[in-house]
Design a protein around this motif. Structure first.
Motif, PDB file in Angstrom:
ATOM      1  N   LYS A 124       0.826  -1.209   0.000  1.00  0.00           N
ATOM      2  CA  LYS A 124       0.000   0.000   0.000  1.00  0.00           C
ATOM      3  C   LYS A 124       0.862   1.261   0.000  1.00  0.00           C
ATOM      4  CE  LYS A 124      -4.154  -1.829   2.245  1.00  0.00           C
ATOM      5  NZ  LYS A 124      -5.052  -1.737   3.433  1.00  0.00           N
ATOM      6  N   LYS A 138      -5.645  12.830   2.319  1.00  0.00           N
ATOM      7  CA  LYS A 138      -5.874  11.369   2.253  1.00  0.00           C
ATOM      8  C   LYS A 138      -4.550  10.618   2.145  1.00  0.00           C
ATOM      9  CE  LYS A 138      -8.705   7.901  -0.042  1.00  0.00           C
ATOM     10  NZ  LYS A 138      -7.669   6.873   0.091  1.00  0.00           N
ATOM     11  N   ASP A 153      -3.325   7.972   4.894  1.00  0.00           N
ATOM     12  CA  ASP A 153      -3.053   6.591   4.505  1.00  0.00           C
ATOM     13  C   ASP A 153      -1.625   6.187   4.863  1.00  0.00           C
ATOM     14  OD1 ASP A 153      -5.606   6.420   3.578  1.00  0.00           O
ATOM     15  OD2 ASP A 153      -5.080   6.649   1.451  1.00  0.00           O
ATOM     16  N   ASN A 179      -1.287   5.808   8.643  1.00  0.00           N
ATOM     17  CA  ASN A 179      -1.893   4.578   9.165  1.00  0.00           C
ATOM     18  C   ASN A 179      -1.025   3.348   8.865  1.00  0.00           C
ATOM     19  OD1 ASN A 179      -4.078   6.046  10.133  1.00  0.00           O
ATOM     20  ND2 ASN A 179      -5.278   5.758   8.256  1.00  0.00           N
ATOM     21  N   CYS A 180      -0.564   3.283   7.616  1.00  0.00           N
ATOM     22  CA  CYS A 180       0.296   2.131   7.248  1.00  0.00           C
ATOM     23  C   CYS A 180       1.603   2.164   8.030  1.00  0.00           C
ATOM     24  CB  CYS A 180       0.563   2.153   5.751  1.00  0.00           C
ATOM     25  SG  CYS A 180      -0.881   1.829   4.731  1.00  0.00           S
TER      26      CYS A 180
END
Length: 1010
Positions: free
Chosen positions: A942, A968, A972, A975-976
């Motif tokens: 990701k 965003k 993202d 979070n990863c």
């Protein structure tokens, strides 16, 4: 015909000779006629003769002769037939019996036109009975007449008195038993009957049996003369006692034999003779007749002794039957490997070599045993000394104990195995039985020293075919096993030059203890052919026990030698090896020489063996006396404890010096084959020769593969191109692809990809450019969810020549490709971040300011947005560079150094295959490609996909996408990043993945707290 006797056979032969005019009994025509006649006599059933029909035939012939006016012939015919019917036959007292009419019926059937033959009756003189002319009346009235009869001898009272005075005084009243043996006839005592016999006569054998051996086996055998002494008539005394004490006792008819006859039949039974009088064979079992007795023993006593003998006779019968079955009933078995199987019965496959070797060992033992029996029988014939049944059994007791051991091994190892069992199970089970029997009997100690020596010699003979198969395989590379008795068998469907040769060529058979269960274990994918597996249900599988410690070495040496024989090696090396092979000793010979040198005696010298055993016993006795004296000092009188202490202290070399002050010298020169020494003998006498051959074969193969076939160079080439260690070469290849992607051009074309690959490789390694190729595979569309997965269609291939493809197999190349794709994806993300310029984003910002300002209502100024993009790029670059450094340095480089070091120390090809497979498995796991840690890989993918999206938006400028997408992308990534840092920290704290510690620390350093 219900009874077929020798007399009937003799008369049948005479009939065939008379009718066929063939006198030679060995003539094939005579044999065919004999078989036909005997078959008709034995099995054809005829109706009884009709006496009325015979009488009608006689009357018809008489009337026919009268019609032809042959009155003389008619009268003779009628008179002679009446006389024959009214005369008794030799074995028949009655007249006009069925036998009379049968003979007349036979003559009538054999007659040919009686009326046309000329017949003149021959007069026959009747024997006249001699009249007794002796005057019995005058002779009997001798006392009445005055004068004696002339033929009567004179008698005087003086002579009678002299004869009475010379008679011995009776000792019956003194209590001394007198021998009442009837005296022999004085007239025949000094006479010898002249006997003449010619060996070539037809009835020679019958004559010899009649005149030499007393036919005690007959139904009405004559009673032999014997002594009337009390000790010689114990049977009669016991029968009289039973008759007097038991009113219901009924004497039975008995067959009397002498003790010499019992001894001879015992010797014949042990010699393998099947037909006896005293002993009887029924379906492989030996029994004793109930009516056989001797005069000096009771019936029960004799029967108990004979039943004891019959048990050993039955064991001899079973062993001899097995020997005859294997040797094909030949009288002289040949040594194993010398064509003995050719003498087997037609229509059945010959026995395999392990059984032949076992039978050869049994035959050699029985040869010595029969020599002993022959020596005893010669002593009986010479009659120089008294031989009793007890002395014979006492003399044979060591042999009988050995026969009991052999029969037990035979029943367990051969007889109890089902007939449909494969040869490999039979051979393995027999060798295991012998191996376990040696250990079992050896645990008893000195009491079974002879049994252990016998079993060891039997094992050394039986194991010879196995060692010959091993020797042929590890020396010449040829697994010669036509009967499929070896635990390793060749798969002929796989050729030597096939890439699966090392994995699927040989099959190892592991046999369960319950013989009926057979488990077949193939080589594992790692190339290991060792026997450490277990069957279903955790059932321990065993194989040939003595080969377990060196089974892996045997398999490696055999496969290496076969591979070497098929490689294009130098002719000089081949000629040198062939010259050395001419002078080489076989593995079996080396094993025997090592055993003889270790045990300090030759196997064929029983005298030395007995001497050594006696010396060991003397040493034990001396040590026992010493220990017993010291125990008495403490008031301990226990001989068993003294013996055990003596055995214990004998194992210490300095015990007798400390205990007795060197007063006692213990003879320790002999070394018996014990449980420990037997296994130690194998480790010292057999395994070193196999190990030496294993090191030599595998070393030669490794040298050939590394020097002649450049194995290490191919391994380095795989690392250069698949693991991107050739950075400059592969950089030219993958940057061309990445540029096509940035320019939005089509790059998934095989011609373009192969052209770029060959162009990049040919500049530095022209030879590898011909071996490398890349092609596209169809990938499931569900996997292509993100742009980073577009590279999954690439598959790199490297053509590895034989025999290097045994190490670098297609399965290994699949693992190489998975690591190659991961590295390519990381390189793509890193390349995109490295190629971003600040000017690109500035130009896009100026275009944005010159546009319609009223359409843009940003939440924050443009410069602040640019600053956020710069920060996000730095964060992504830190993440990608950390991942890249971890993969290239901590994983590929360090693991590659360990791999190179292990390859240099590899002793055989199988070990090299395991090292290579372990190396690929290690980098596969540490690159997070396992299914178990797939969630970690998904998080990384990701982030890499976020890098590609970030790069596209950077190049497109602010006008091509919404400002909210920055938020965003940041969320993202955060979070990863947080997920990976948390997971990796927990893994490092648990100690599950210590290699991830560097990656976890690197990612944690770039992680910002929010």
């Amino acid at each position: 015909m219900t009874h077929w006797s020798k007399e009937t056979e003799k008369e049948t032969k005479a009939l065939v000779k008379h009718l066929s005019k063939i006198q030679d009994e060995d003539d094939p025509n005579f044999q065919m006629a004999m078989k036909f006649t005997s078959s008709n006599f034995r099995f054809h059933h005829f109706l009884d003769v009709d006496s009325h029909k015979v009488q009608r035939s006689i009357t018809g012939i008489y009337e026919k002769l009268m019609i032809h006016s042959d009155t003389s012939k008619a009268d003779s015919w009628l008179r002679l037939t009446e006389e024959f019917l009214n005369s008794p036959l030799p074995n028949t007292v009655e007249t006009k019996t069925e036998v009379h009419h049968s003979i007349l019926s036979l003559l009538l059937l054999l007659s040919d036109s009686p009326s046309n033959s000329n017949y003149i009756e021959t007069p026959r003189l009747r024997e006249v009975e001699k009249k007794d002319d002796f005057d019995w009346a005058t002779y009997l009235k001798e006392d009445v007449d005055s004068e004696p009869y002339p033929d009567t001898p004179e008698w005087s009272e003086e002579e009678s008195e002299e004869e009475d005075s010379q008679q011995p005084i009776s000792r019956e009243d003194s209590g001394i038993q007198v021998d009442k043996t009837p005296p022999e006839d004085p007239e025949n005592a000094g006479k010898t009957v002249p006997l003449t016999w010619t060996a070539g006569e037809p009835n020679a054998r019958a004559w010899l049996e009649q005149h030499v051996v007393t036919p005690y086996w007959g139904s009405h055998s004559p009673r032999f003369p014997h002594s009337l002494h009390l000790h010689s008539n114990l049977l009669n005394i016991w029968d009289q006692h039973l008759y007097n004490t038991d009113p219901l006792y009924l004497p039975e008819e008995k067959a009397f034999v002498t003790e010499t006859q019992v001894i001879r039949e015992t010797l014949w039974l042990f010699s393998g003779v099947k037909k006896h009088f005293i002993f009887q064979h029924h379906d492989g079992k030996v029994s004793v007749r109930n009516d056989v007795v001797v005069t000096h023993l009771t019936g029960n006593c004799l029967r108990s002794v004979l039943e004891h003998i019959a048990v050993y006779g039955q064991a001899v019968f079973h062993l001899q039957k097995f020997i005859d079955e294997v040797t094909g009933h030949s009288c002289e078995p040949c040594p194993p490997g010398s064509g003995a199987s050719n003498s087997s019965k037609k229509g059945s496959e010959p026995p395999f070599r392990t059984y032949q070797a076992f039978v050869w060992a049994l035959y050699k033992y029985f040869a010595t045993f029969k020599q002993e029996l022959t020596t005893i029988e010669k002593g009986i014939i010479c009659n120089d000394e008294t031989v009793t049944l007890s002395s014979v059994l006492d003399r044979l007791s060591p042999h009988l104990a050995q026969i009991k051991v052999l029969h037990k091994v035979f029943c367990t190892g051969v007889a109890e195995v089902p007939p449909e069992t494969p040869n490999v199970v039979r051979a393995s089970h027999l060798l295991n039985t012998l191996y376990k029997a040696i250990i079992e009997y050896d645990s008893v100690g000195e009491a079974s020293a002879q049994a252990v020596a016998l079993l060891f010699s039997l094992w050394t003979e039986t194991v010879r075919p196995y060692l010959e198969i091993v020797d042929e395989w590890i020396v010449h590379g040829h697994l010669f096993d036509p009967a499929k008795e070896f635990i390793i068998q060749r798969n002929k469907d796989v050729q030597v030059n096939h890439r699966d040769f090392w994995y699927a060529t040989y099959t190892l058979y592991s046999v369960s203890e319950t013989v009926e269960n057979e488990e077949k274990l193939s080589d594992a994918a790692s190339g290991s052919s060792g026997g450490g597996e277990q069957g279903p249900g955790n059932k321990q599988l065993t194989m040939v026990s003595f080969l377990k410690p060196v089974l892996k070495q045997i398999i490696m040496a055999g496969k290496s030698m076969q591979l070497l024989r098929n490689l294009d090696c130098k002719e000089a090396e081949r000629s040198e090896s062939s010259s050395r092979d001419a002078e080489r000793k076989s593995l079996y010979t080396l094993f025997l020489e090592s055993v003889q040198s270790r045990l300090g005696r030759r196997e064929d010298s029983p005298s030395e063996e007995v001497t050594d055993q006696q010396a060991t016993k003397r040493s034990l006795i001396k040590m026992q006396s010493i220990v017993a004296e010291h125990l008495k000092m403490n008031d301990v009188h226990d001989p068993l404890l003294a013996i055990n202490f003596a055995r214990l202290y004998l194992e210490q070399t300095d015990f007798h010096e400390k205990f007795t002050g060197s007063d006692v010298t213990v003879d320790r020169s002999s070394e018996s084959v014990t449980c420990q020494t037997f296994e130690l003998t194998l480790r010292c006498c057999l395994y070193p020769h196999i190990e030496k051959r294993y090191i030599e074969c595998c070393g030669n193969l490794m040298k050939t593969l590394t020097k002649d076939f450049r194995l290490l160079e191919y391994l380095q080439a795989m690392r250069n191109y698949f693991l991107l260690e050739a950075g400059d070469t592969m950089y030219d290849f993958y940057t061309a692809i990445f540029d096509k992607v940035l320019e939005k051009e089509s790059w998934q074309q095989p011609s373009f990809l192969n052209g770029q690959l060959h162009e990049a490789v040919a500049q530095r390694s022209p030879e590898d450019s011909t071996r490398l190729s890349i092609f596209l595979e169809t990938v499931d569309q569900s996997r292509k969810k993100q742009p980073i997965n577009d590279l999954d269609v690439l598959t790199l291939s490297y053509k590895v020549p034989w025999p290097v493809d045994i190490v670098i197999s297609l399965e290994c190349q699949k693992i190489y490709n998975q690591v190659f794709l991961l590295l390519l994806q990381i390189k793509w993300a890193k390349y995109n971040l490295d190629t971003l310029r600040f000017s690109d984003l500035t130009v896009a910002t100026k275009r944005l300011e010159g546009g319609a300002a009223e359409e843009l209502t940003p939440k924050e100024p443009i410069k602040q947005q640019i600053h956020r993009m710069f920060l996000l790029r730095v964060k992504l670059m830190h993440f990608v560079n950390s991942l890249h450094n971890y993969i290239t340095t901590r994983i590929l480089h360090s693991t590659g150094l360990e791999f190179q070091h292990q390859v240099q120390e590899a002793k055989d090809l199988d070990q090299l295959i395991k090292i290579h497979y372990r190396y690929l498995s290690t980098i596969h796991d540490r690159c997070l490609l396992r299914e178990k840690v797939s969630f970690v890989k998904e998080a990384i993918m990701k982030v890499l996909n976020l890098v590609l999206i970030f790069s596209d938006r950077w190049l497109a400028g602010f006008g091509a996408w919404k400002i909210e997408s920055i938020d965003k992308m940041e969320s993202d990534f955060k979070n990863c990043h947080m997920f990976l840092v948390t997971i990796l920290n927990k893994a490092v704290c648990r100690g599950s993945f210590p290699h991830l510690e560097s990656l976890a620390l690197s990612l944690m350093a770039g992680f910002e707290q929010c």
